[in-house]
Motif scaffolding. Structure first.
Motif, short mmCIF file in Angstrom:
data_model
loop_
_atom_site.label_atom_id
_atom_site.label_comp_id
_atom_site.label_asym_id
_atom_site.label_seq_id
_atom_site.Cartn_x
_atom_site.Cartn_y
_atom_site.Cartn_z
N SER A 80 0.82 -1.21 0.00
CA SER A 80 0.00 0.00 0.00
C SER A 80 0.86 1.26 0.00
O SER A 80 0.63 2.18 -0.78
CB SER A 80 -0.93 -0.01 1.21
OG SER A 80 -1.68 1.17 1.28
N VAL A 81 1.85 1.29 0.85
CA VAL A 81 2.75 2.46 0.93
C VAL A 81 3.52 2.61 -0.38
O VAL A 81 3.65 3.71 -0.92
CB VAL A 81 3.70 2.35 2.14
CG1 VAL A 81 4.74 3.45 2.13
CG2 VAL A 81 2.90 2.40 3.44
N PHE A 82 4.03 1.50 -0.91
CA PHE A 82 4.79 1.55 -2.16
C PHE A 82 3.91 2.08 -3.30
O PHE A 82 4.34 2.94 -4.08
CB PHE A 82 5.36 0.19 -2.53
CG PHE A 82 6.07 0.19 -3.86
CD1 PHE A 82 7.34 0.73 -3.96
CD2 PHE A 82 5.45 -0.30 -4.98
CE1 PHE A 82 7.99 0.76 -5.19
CE2 PHE A 82 6.08 -0.27 -6.22
CZ PHE A 82 7.36 0.26 -6.32
N LEU A 83 2.69 1.57 -3.41
CA LEU A 83 1.81 2.00 -4.50
C LEU A 83 1.46 3.49 -4.38
O LEU A 83 1.39 4.20 -5.40
CB LEU A 83 0.54 1.16 -4.54
CG LEU A 83 0.71 -0.25 -5.08
CD1 LEU A 83 -0.57 -1.05 -4.89
CD2 LEU A 83 1.11 -0.23 -6.54
N LYS A 84 1.23 3.96 -3.18
CA LYS A 84 0.94 5.38 -3.00
C LYS A 84 2.14 6.23 -3.41
O LYS A 84 1.98 7.26 -4.07
CB LYS A 84 0.54 5.67 -1.56
CG LYS A 84 -0.83 5.11 -1.23
CD LYS A 84 -1.14 5.21 0.24
CE LYS A 84 -2.45 4.49 0.53
NZ LYS A 84 -2.65 4.22 1.91
N ASN A 85 3.34 5.79 -3.05
CA ASN A 85 4.55 6.51 -3.47
C ASN A 85 4.72 6.44 -4.98
O ASN A 85 5.12 7.43 -5.61
CB ASN A 85 5.78 5.95 -2.76
CG ASN A 85 5.83 6.36 -1.31
OD1 ASN A 85 5.42 7.46 -0.95
ND2 ASN A 85 6.32 5.48 -0.47
#
Length: 132
Positions: A80-85
């Protein structure tokens, strides 16, 4: 419904990642979603998007560890964090590089996918973004 849709996309993406990795060993490059050709160049802004998203994700978790301490997280939270970044960085690079309009379709896919992942992992993501 959202969880089922997200899981289907995750399975598809996982299969695509494995296939792209195996084919790259035979010098066949596949770009997302289905572009392929032997020795095809991956657009530079895509390389940069993934690279910088990985940097931001690692920096986020290192900062979180330094400030809050080490707590176990679920892999879906990392994704989730990677995709948002990735969505954030890709937006900046697509606008700055003035790339082909078709890149917005790929960007939109990752935006929608990151929203789905966020809602599926809402309970866990609230622990990361809003420490209560």
């Amino acid at each position: 419904m959202i969880k089922t849709t997200t899981n289907l996309i995750l399975y598809f993406l996982g299969f695509w990642l494995l296939l792209a990795t195996i084919l790259s060993m035979f010098e066949i490059t596949i770009t997302f979603p289905v572009g392929y050709a032997p020795n095809m160049e991956v657009p530079y802004h895509r390389w940069q998007s993934v690279r910088l998203a990985a940097f931001l994700t690692l920096a986020y978790f290192i900062g979180k560890h330094a400030i809050i301490g080490g707590k176990p997280i679920l892999p879906i939270i990392f994704l989730s964090v990677f995709l948002k970044n990735l969505v954030f960085i890709s937006f900046i690079l697509i606008v700055n590089k003035n790339v082909d309009k078709s890149e917005w379709v790929v960007w939109s896919f990752f935006l929608i996918f990151s929203l789905l992942i966020h809602f599926v992992a809402k309970k866990e993501s609230s622990k990361i973004y809003f420490n209560k």
